[in-house]
Design an enzyme around this catalytic site. Structure first.
Site, PDB file in Angstrom:
ATOM      1  N   CYS A 134     -24.534 -16.085 -12.527  1.00  0.00           N
ATOM      2  CA  CYS A 134     -24.709 -15.861 -13.967  1.00  0.00           C
ATOM      3  C   CYS A 134     -23.397 -16.095 -14.703  1.00  0.00           C
ATOM      4  O   CYS A 134     -23.360 -16.699 -15.780  1.00  0.00           O
ATOM      5  CB  CYS A 134     -25.193 -14.432 -14.230  1.00  0.00           C
ATOM      6  N   CYS A 143     -25.065 -11.542 -11.366  1.00  0.00           N
ATOM      7  CA  CYS A 143     -24.334 -12.010 -10.192  1.00  0.00           C
ATOM      8  C   CYS A 143     -23.319 -13.064 -10.590  1.00  0.00           C
ATOM      9  O   CYS A 143     -23.198 -13.435 -11.761  1.00  0.00           O
ATOM     10  CB  CYS A 143     -25.299 -12.569  -9.148  1.00  0.00           C
ATOM     11  N   ASP A 181      15.422  -5.051 -20.410  1.00  0.00           N
ATOM     12  CA  ASP A 181      14.907  -4.412 -21.620  1.00  0.00           C
ATOM     13  C   ASP A 181      15.507  -4.978 -22.897  1.00  0.00           C
ATOM     14  O   ASP A 181      15.099  -4.613 -23.984  1.00  0.00           O
ATOM     15  CB  ASP A 181      15.172  -2.898 -21.575  1.00  0.00           C
ATOM     16  N   ASP A 227      18.709  -6.383 -14.638  1.00  0.00           N
ATOM     17  CA  ASP A 227      19.799  -6.326 -15.601  1.00  0.00           C
ATOM     18  C   ASP A 227      20.514  -4.989 -15.355  1.00  0.00           C
ATOM     19  O   ASP A 227      19.908  -4.060 -14.811  1.00  0.00           O
ATOM     20  CB  ASP A 227      19.230  -6.389 -17.017  1.00  0.00           C
ATOM     21  N   ASP A 245      17.274 -10.562 -22.538  1.00  0.00           N
ATOM     22  CA  ASP A 245      16.568 -10.615 -21.256  1.00  0.00           C
ATOM     23  C   ASP A 245      15.286 -11.438 -21.333  1.00  0.00           C
ATOM     24  O   ASP A 245      14.663 -11.711 -20.298  1.00  0.00           O
ATOM     25  CB  ASP A 245      16.225  -9.200 -20.768  1.00  0.00           C
TER      26      ASP A 245
END
Length: 742
Positions: free
Chosen positions: A26, A23, A633, A427, A637
Site C-alpha cells: 500500500c 501493508c 555549539d 569543539d 561550528d
C-alpha cells in the site's frame, strides 16, 4: 512579446493523513501515485503514522494530491497540526467491536477442533455454519473486498487482496460442498471455520497492531499535552486568563506555583525552581531567578514567577521540538529502500506461488479441495504487514524515547548514520568546557596564604563586570570568603587594576604590570611557566611597601582558565567503552588544548585550527574511512557539523549549529553524545531484528503452506502474530533510559 519566467521554489513539506493502508505494498502504491502528480518532487509514506510527506512546488494544490491518493484506492486529507487520536470519543463504537463480534460468530465454528482434544465429537450443521460464517465474510470482512478491489483496479496488490482471495476461496468451496451435499449427514468437511477464523485473526491482529502503533507515538502526545490552553496575563496591573493564541510577544505572564509555563520568555520578577524534564530530559528542577530564561511546557515549582513573553505559537522551543520529532518519525530510513524494492514485486510473486501450489497439488494428487486449501494458506500467511511496519515502528519508538531524554534526532537518516559512528570530534570552548573563565589556581608567595590572596583580589574587583573579575568573585562566594571594602579604585588600561584595601595600596594585573613595578616571579616562576604552557591567563597580586613609594612586593598569583564541564570525563569514558575514538578540534593554543585533552583522556588533539579549517579536518577524518560525528555549539561550528557524517549540536548554542546538525542535545550534558549513539545502535538493531523476522517469516512460512504443512487457520494466526510481534519488539525501545538520565 516579452515572456516573464518565474522560478518557483519548493514549498515546505505538506503532510497528508492517508486512511486504509495495510501493508508495505500500500505504501508503495500511494508513493507512486503522489510522485506521478506534476510538480511533486518527492513523496514519502509512513505506514506506522499513516501519513504522507510530500515535497512539491507551490502551485501544486493539496486537492490534487488528495485526489491522486483516492484514485489509488485510499482516503486522504490534509493532516491537521495535531492529528486526533484514533478511537477518540467521536467514534460511535469502540475499535474492538468488530473483533469481538467476529470472535463470537467464529467460536462455534472452531469449537469442534478444540473439543476433539478432550474426546468430544460435535459439529454444527452445515447451514448453521454458513449462517455464522457469512456475516463474518461479507460484513466484517467487507473492508478486505473494498481495498482489494481498489488494488486490482490500480493494477496492484496488497494484503487485503490476499486475504479477500484466500478467504473467498475457502468460503466458496464450502458453499459448493454444502449445496452438493445439503444433508448434514455424510456431508464432507466444510471450510467455513477457515475463512471466518482467518478474517477474525486478521482483524484481531490489525486491532492489536493499531494499539501498539499508538504507543509508538506516545512521545508526540506527551509533548502536545505540555502546552496549556490558557495563560494568566498581567495588563495594566490586572491579571486576566486568556487563550494562549491571544498572547503577544512582550506580554507579562503570571506563572503560579504548580502551573505549566505557557510561553518561552525571561523571568522579570520572582524566584523558583522549574521542572524541565519532559523538554530537556534534565531530571532535577532548575533554579530560576530574575533574568533567567524559561521554556514553555516546563512546570513551575514553589514560587510565583512573572515572565516576559519572548516567543509564542510555532516559534516556541516546545513547538520546534514537536515539529522535529514529527519529522523524524515520518521520515523513511535508508534501510527501508530494501523493503520498498521487495514490496514492489511481493504480492504478484505470492499470487503466482499460490497458483502454482493449487495446480501442483491438484495435478499430482487429484485432490482439488486440498489443493485449494493449501493455496489459501499461502495467500494468508504471505500478507506483507510486518514488512511495512518493521522499520517505521522502530524509528518512531527510538526517536520518541530519545526525545524524552533530551535528544532530538532530525530524521531517520541521522538515526541510522549515528549507529555506525566510530570517531567523535569535539569543539573545545563551550562544548568540552564551560566557555567562560574560572579560577584555575591560586599560588601565594612565600609567607602569604591562598585565602588572603583571593580576598584581596576580590576586594579590588568587587564592582567590576570583567570576566576575570566575575571568576574571582564566584570563587570567593563558593569558598565563603569575606571580602573587605576597597577605595580609590582605578583601571590600568591593558595591564590591570589598582586600589586601596585596609589602607594598603594593591595592584592586580598582567605579567607586563609585574615587570613595570620592578618585580620578578621569584619562587613562583616555575609554576607560572607551567601554567602559561597550559594556556592559562595569569594575574599577579602585588602591594606597595609601606613607607617606600614605588617599591612593591609580590603577594601571589591567580591563574584563570576555562573549566572542563562536569559531565565531560564520564562522556569521554563512555565513548571509549563503546569503541569510539575521540578527537579535539580547537582554535586555542596547543598548551591549553593538550591540558584539557590530558584531563579527559581524549585520543587526538588538533590545536590552533582556524574556524574555516575545522570542516576540512572533519573531511580528512572521513577520508581515512571513519564515520565521524562532530559535536559543537558555536556559529563557527556550522561548516564542521555539515561536513561530519552526523552532527551533534548543543542546544542553547548558535541557531546555525542546531539547524545544520542531525542531532540536537537539549542540555549541555556531554553524556548525551554517547546516549545518542547508544539509542541509535539499539534502534538500528531493532530494525534489523524486525526485518529479519518479517523476511524470515515469509521465507519459512510460504514453503510450509505450499507443502500443505499449515492450515489456513494457523496461517492466519501466524500472520497476525507477525505484525504484532514486529511492533511489540520495537516498543521494547521505550524501556531505554540512557546514562545521562541516571
Amino acid at each position: 512579446m516579452n515572456t516573464a519566467i518565474t522560478s518557483l521554489a519548493p514549498r515546505s513539506p505538506l503532510k497528508l493523513q492517508v486512511l486504509g493502508m495495510t501493508c508495505a505494498s500500500c505504501v508503495m502504491r500511494v508513493e507512486k501515485s503522489l510522485k506521478a502528480v506534476p510538480g511533486v518532487q518527492d513523496a514519502s509514506v509512513n505506514l506506522a503514522t499513516e501519513q504522507a510527506t510530500v515535497q512539491a512546488m507551490p502551485d501544486v494544490p493539496a486537492a490534487a494530491l488528495v485526489a491522486a491518493i483516492q484514485k489509488a484506492g485510499y482516503q486522504a486529507h490534509v493532516a491537521p497540526p495535531a492529528a486526533p487520536e484514533a478511537g477518540s470519543a467521536t467514534a460511535a463504537l469502540p475499535g474492538w467491536w468488530p473483533v469481538a463480534l467476529a470472535a463470537l460468530l467464529t467460536l462455534p465454528l472452531v469449537a469442534p477442533m478444540l473439543l476433539q482434544l478432550f474426546g468430544v465429537h460435535w459439529m454444527p450443521g452445515g447451514w448453521l455454519q454458513w449462517a455464522l460464517a457469512t456475516p463474518v465474510q461479507f460484513v466484517l470482512g467487507a473492508r478486505f473486498y473494498r481495498a482489494g478491489w481498489k488494488a486490482l483496479r490500480a493494477r496492484s496488490g496488497n494484503m487485503d487482496l490476499l486475504v479477500a482471495l484466500g478467504t473467498s476461496a475457502a468460503y466458496g468451496l464450502s458453499v459448493y460442498l454444502l449445496l452438493r451435499h445439503p444433508a448434514s449427514h455424510g456431508a464432507p468437511h466444510l471450510y467455513f471455520e477457515a475463512s471466518a477464523a482467518v478474517i477474525t485473526l486478521v482483524l484481531l491482529g490489525k486491532w492489536l497492531e493499531a494499539r501498539a502503533k499508538r504507543q509508538t507515538t506516545d512521545a508526540i502526545r506527551a509533548l502536545n499535552a505540555l502546552q496549556p490552553a490558557t495563560a494568566r496575563v498581567r495588563r495594566d496591573g490586572v491579571d486576566t486568563e486568556v487563550p494562549l493564541e491571544q498572547l503577544r510577544v512582550g506580554d507579562l505572564v503570571v506563572v503560579r506555583p504548580g502551573d505549566r509555563v505557557p510561553v518561552d520568555g525571561t523571568v522579570v520578577e520572582g524566584r523558583s525552581h522549574v521542572d524541565e524534564s519532559l523538554i530537556t530530559g534534565e531530571s532535577r528542577p532548575v533554579a530560576k531567578d530574575k533574568g533567567d530564561a524559561v521554556t514553555g511546557g516546563s512546570v513551575n515549582a514553589e514560587g510565583a514567577l512573572l515572565v516576559r513573553t519572548g516567543a509564542i505559537g510555532a516559534e516556541t522551543t516546545l513547538a520546534r521540538i514537536i515539529r522535529l520529532v514529527e519529522s523524524a518519525q515520518a521520515a523513511k530510513a535508508p534501510i527501508q529502500r530494501i523493503v520498498d524494492r521487495v514490496s514492489a514485486v511481493f504480492v504478484p510473486v505470492v499470487l503466482a506461488i499460490a497458483l502454482l501450489t493449487f495446480l501442483a497439488w491438484g495435478v499430482t494428487s487429484r485432490d482439488w479441495e486440498t489443493a485449494l486449501i493449501n493455496a489459501v494458506a499461502v495467500l494468508v500467511i504471505a500478507c506483507p504487514c510486518a514488512l511495512g511496519l518493521a522499520t517505521p515502528a522502530a524509528v518512531m519508538a527510538g526517536t520518541g524515547v530519545a526525545a524524552r531524554r533530551g535528544i532530538l534526532i532530525k530524521d531517520a537518516e541521522a538515526l541510522e548514520v549515528a549507529h555506525a559512528v566510530n570517531v567523535v570530534a569535539f569543539d573545545k570552548t563551550g562544548t568540552l568546557t564551560e566557555g567562560r573563565p574560572a579560577v584555575a589556581a591560586v599560588l601565594p608567595a612565600p609567607g602569604e596564604s591562598a585565602d588572603e590572596v583571593l580576598r584581596l583580589a576580590a576586594a579590588l574587583q568587587r564592582s567590576s563586570a570583567h570576566p576575570l573579575a566575575v571568576a574571582v568573585l564566584d570563587r570567593v562566594r563558593t569558598q565563603r570568603i569575606s571580602v573587605p571594602e576597597s577605595r580609590d579604585g582605578a583601571a590600568l588600561p591593558g595591564r590591570g587594576v589598582q586600589g586601596t584595601v585596609r589602607g594598603q595600596v594593591l595592584a592586580l594585573g598582567s605579567t607586563r604590570l609585574l615587570r613595570e613595578r620592578g618585580l620578578a616571579a621569584g619562587a613562583l616562576a616555575a609554576e607560572a611557566e607551567r601554567l602559561e604552557r597550559e594556556g592559562r591567563t595569569l594575574s599577579w597580586l602585588m602591594s606597595e611597601v609601606s613607607g617606600q613609594p614605588n617599591a612593591w612586593k609580590l603577594l601571589g598569583l591567580l591563574a584563570f582558565g576555562d573549566t572542563v564541564k562536569a559531565s565531560a570525563p564520564e562522556a569521554i569514558a563512555r565513548l571509549h567503552a563503546l569503541g569510539i575514538r575521540t578527537v579535539m578540534l580547537t582554535g586555542d593554543n596547543r598548551g591549553s588544548a593538550e591540558a584539557v585533552a590530558a584531563a579527559l583522556g581524549i585520543d587526538d588533539v588538533r590545536a590552533e585550527v582556524l574556524p574555516g579549517d575545522k570542516a576540512a579536518a572533519v573531511q580528512a577524518l572521513r577520508g581515512s574511512g571513519a564515520v565521524v560525528a562532530f559535536v559543537g555549539d558555536g556559529l563557527n561550528d556550522g561548516p564542521a557539523l555539515a561536513a561530519a557524517s552526523c552532527g551533534f549540536a548543543m542546544a542553547g548554542g548558535a541557531d546555525v549549529a542546531t539547524e545544520t546538525a542531525g542531532v540536537t542535545l537539549m542540555r549541555g550534558d556531554l553524556r548525551l553524545v554517547a546516549d545518542s549513539i547508544d539509542v541509535s545502535r539499539r534502534t538500528v538493531a531493532k530494525i534489523k531484528q524486525n526485518l529479519w523476522w518479517a523476511f524470515g517469516y515469509n521465507v519459512l512460512g510460504i514453503p510450509l503452506a505450499a507443502l500443505g504443512l499449515l492450515s489456513p487457520v494457523i496461517a492466519g494466526a501466524a500472520m497476525a502474530f507477525s505484525s504484532v510481534s514486529v511492533v511489540g519488539n520495537a516498543l521494547l525501545l521505550r524501556r531505554w533510559r540512557g546514562a545521562a538520565s541516571e
